[in-house]
Design an enzyme around this catalytic site. Structure first.
Site, mmCIF file in Angstrom:
data_model
loop_
_atom_site.group_PDB
_atom_site.id
_atom_site.type_symbol
_atom_site.label_atom_id
_atom_site.label_comp_id
_atom_site.label_asym_id
_atom_site.label_seq_id
_atom_site.Cartn_x
_atom_site.Cartn_y
_atom_site.Cartn_z
ATOM 1 N N ARG A 5 0.863 -1.177 0.000
ATOM 2 C CA ARG A 5 0.000 0.000 0.000
ATOM 3 C C ARG A 5 0.904 1.234 0.000
ATOM 4 N NH1 ARG A 5 2.427 1.995 3.698
ATOM 5 N NH2 ARG A 5 0.907 3.667 3.654
ATOM 6 N N GLY A 6 0.265 2.415 -0.167
ATOM 7 C CA GLY A 6 1.045 3.633 -0.362
ATOM 8 C C GLY A 6 1.132 3.879 -1.868
ATOM 9 N N ALA A 7 0.822 5.118 -2.273
ATOM 10 C CA ALA A 7 0.654 5.399 -3.704
ATOM 11 C C ALA A 7 1.868 5.004 -4.557
ATOM 12 C CB ALA A 7 0.305 6.877 -3.883
ATOM 13 N N ARG B 66 -7.161 -0.462 -6.977
ATOM 14 C CA ARG B 66 -7.503 0.587 -6.013
ATOM 15 C C ARG B 66 -7.671 1.889 -6.801
ATOM 16 N NH1 ARG B 66 -4.185 1.084 -0.532
ATOM 17 N NH2 ARG B 66 -6.119 2.076 0.172
ATOM 18 N N GLN C 101 -1.877 2.568 9.833
ATOM 19 C CA GLN C 101 -0.588 2.679 9.128
ATOM 20 C C GLN C 101 0.458 3.395 9.979
ATOM 21 O OE1 GLN C 101 -3.552 3.282 7.754
ATOM 22 N NE2 GLN C 101 -3.613 2.775 5.574
ATOM 23 N N ASP D 42 -2.022 10.847 -2.329
ATOM 24 C CA ASP D 42 -2.366 9.781 -3.271
ATOM 25 C C ASP D 42 -2.701 10.327 -4.644
ATOM 26 O OD1 ASP D 42 -2.841 8.491 -0.513
ATOM 27 O OD2 ASP D 42 -2.787 6.841 -1.957
ATOM 28 N N ASN E 53 -5.497 12.396 0.253
ATOM 29 C CA ASN E 53 -4.569 11.604 1.065
ATOM 30 C C ASN E 53 -5.390 10.852 2.112
ATOM 31 O OD1 ASN E 53 -1.815 10.799 1.674
ATOM 32 N ND2 ASN E 53 -2.023 11.962 3.560
ATOM 33 N N LYS E 54 -4.713 10.078 2.912
ATOM 34 C CA LYS E 54 -5.364 9.221 3.911
ATOM 35 C C LYS E 54 -6.395 9.980 4.737
ATOM 36 C CE LYS E 54 -5.057 5.741 4.347
ATOM 37 N NZ LYS E 54 -6.038 4.825 3.718
HETATM 38 O O1 MRU Z 1 -4.451 3.247 2.143
HETATM 39 P P1 MRU Z 1 -2.978 3.479 1.995
HETATM 40 O O2 MRU Z 1 -2.176 2.975 3.141
HETATM 41 O O3 MRU Z 1 -2.461 2.992 0.662
HETATM 42 O O4 MRU Z 1 -2.826 5.064 1.993
HETATM 43 C C1 MRU Z 1 -1.553 5.625 1.882
HETATM 44 C C2 MRU Z 1 -1.557 7.104 2.017
HETATM 45 O O5 MRU Z 1 -2.573 7.725 2.132
HETATM 46 C C3 MRU Z 1 -0.233 7.795 1.908
HETATM 47 O O6 MRU Z 1 -0.237 8.966 2.671
HETATM 48 C C4 MRU Z 1 0.016 8.150 0.434
HETATM 49 O O7 MRU Z 1 -0.104 7.031 -0.385
HETATM 50 C C5 MRU Z 1 1.343 8.758 0.236
HETATM 51 S S1 MRU Z 1 2.574 7.509 0.472
HETATM 52 C C6 MRU Z 1 4.050 8.034 0.007
#
Ligand code: MRU
Length: 379
Positions: A81-83, A124, A226, A267, A277-278
């Site tokens: 996970r993470g963009a 996703r 996270q 994201d 973002n999250k």
């Molecule tokens: O649901 P996730 O864990 O994939 O969400 C991740 C985030 O929101 C991060 O802040 C974002 O991807 C930036 S990561 C470098």
């Protein structure tokens, strides 16, 4: 996911108590002399290896993925996970896709690649890095039909360019931080969320290495945790002072006067500078503005989507309500909403740090100018 073909768990070990002086045996973790001690994604022995993020911090488990359905499942269930990490993963998945298509004419092969692209893109919806990496891989597929080596070289280039971009953003973002105060961060934006090093956590790594920050306040990041499970683990491994807080405590710490910056990733950044973002990021931006604290978004240009005009056009992933209530014995009639992301209006963003440079109060014109310039490593 365990039923997905080509999906093999290959390695298990206890992870949280690993120390810098004792680099763990896990081959996806390295000595952290450069403040970058873990890899979420790796191509090894003709397969895609992922560090299973669902099992951290208690266990360091590697997954060996050998086909596209297995990768789609791993992205959906948050093994990765993470963009940016999702983008790098999808790039390697296109190598797996190429390998699985039976020998045929270029047109048939390209149709197979397009089907794989569509399948991965749907895994996703919010992080645009996924579509960005897939578009780059399809461009190579069109240029060099059936050439698996060309595809692997492009996936590796995307991976390396992401790390280089993160290091550059680390320098640029750290330069904005005055020494002697804490920073507050949300979710996990570190090595685990990227090709390596991290975006917002890369800036924090660089600032910590320069002795600029007193501590990192880490939001736990409900509901998937996270921050608690991943960011605290990454910082702990490198000896960066950090305190875990519940998300709702963030404004209280901002009011204390000790917090110099709120630093987050993204994201998707829309053409006008709105930031997805999250979930919880928007509340942090509002609280930071109220307290006069700088709000820094750190994201590579692969996260900027000029095709999305504003934040209202960004698709927000809705995840299973079970992530919210966990083991609670809720009456079945209680409805649950679980949006995984929110949108922070550009007006609340003080600084957008990219590998191409820093934008203060980003807006449509500044972002358009930024995106027409050169990147790091051809990003
Ligand atoms: O649901 P996730 O864990 O994939 O969400 C991740 C985030 O929101 C991060 O802040 C974002 O991807 C930036 S990561 C470098």
């Amino acid at each position: 996911m365990s039923g997905a073909p080509g999906f093999v768990r290959v390695f298990l070990m206890v992870g949280y108590n690993e120390r810098r002086s004792q680099p763990p045996g896990n081959p996806m973790t390295t000595a952290s002399t450069h403040h970058d001690s873990v890899r979420a994604v790796e191509w090894r022995d003709d397969a895609l290896m992922l560090l299973d993020q669902r099992r951290l911090p208690g266990e360091t488990a590697l997954l060996r993925l050998e086909n596209v359905p297995a990768v789609v499942a791993a992205i959906r269930n948050m093994s990765v996970r993470g963009a940016p990490a999702i983008g790098v993963t999808a790039a390697y998945a296109m190598v797996l896709a190429a390998r699985a298509i039976p020998d045929c004419e270029p047109a048939g092969w390209l149709a197979g690649m397009e089907a794989a692209r569509a399948r991965l893109a749907a895994a996703r919806p919010t992080a645009v890095n996924l579509e960005w990496a897939l578009a780059a891989m399809m461009a190579v597929a069109h240029e060099h039909p059936r050439d698996q080596q060309a595809l692997l070289a492009e996936a590796r280039r995307i991976h390396e360019a992401d790390i280089a971009g993160n290091r550059r953003m680390g320098e640029l973002g750290s330069a904005l931080i005055e020494p002697g105060r804490a920073v507050l961060t949300h979710c996990n934006t570190g090595a685990l969320a990227t090709g390596g090093y991290g975006t917002a956590l890369g800036v924090i790594r660089a600032a910590a290495a320069a002795g600029k920050i007193t501590e990192v306040l880490v939001d736990e990041t409900r509901p998937w945790l996270q921050g608690a499970r991943l960011t605290a683990w990454e910082l702990h491994r490198e000896g960066v002072p950090a305190r875990l807080i519940v998300d709702s405590a963030a404004p209280l710490f901002m009011a204390s006067g000790d917090v110099g910056w709120v630093i987050v990733g993204a994201d998707r950044v829309a053409a006008n500078g709105d930031v997805a973002n999250k979930i919880g990021t928007y509340a942090l931006a509002v609280a930071a503005r109220y307290h006069g604290i700088g709000f820094m978004v750190v994201a590579p240009t692969s996260t900027v989507d000029l095709a999305t005009a504003t934040g209202a056009d960004i698709p927000i992933e809705q995840r299973d309500g079970a992530e919210v209530f966990g083991d609670l014995d809720l009456p079945a009639s209680v409805a649950v909403a679980n949006p995984a992301f929110d949108v922070t209006p550009a007006a609340l963003v003080d600084v957008l740090v990219t590998e191409r440079g820093v934008l203060r109060m980003p807006d449509t014109a500044a972002i358009a100018a930024l995106m027409s310039g050169p990147g790091v490593g051809g990003v």
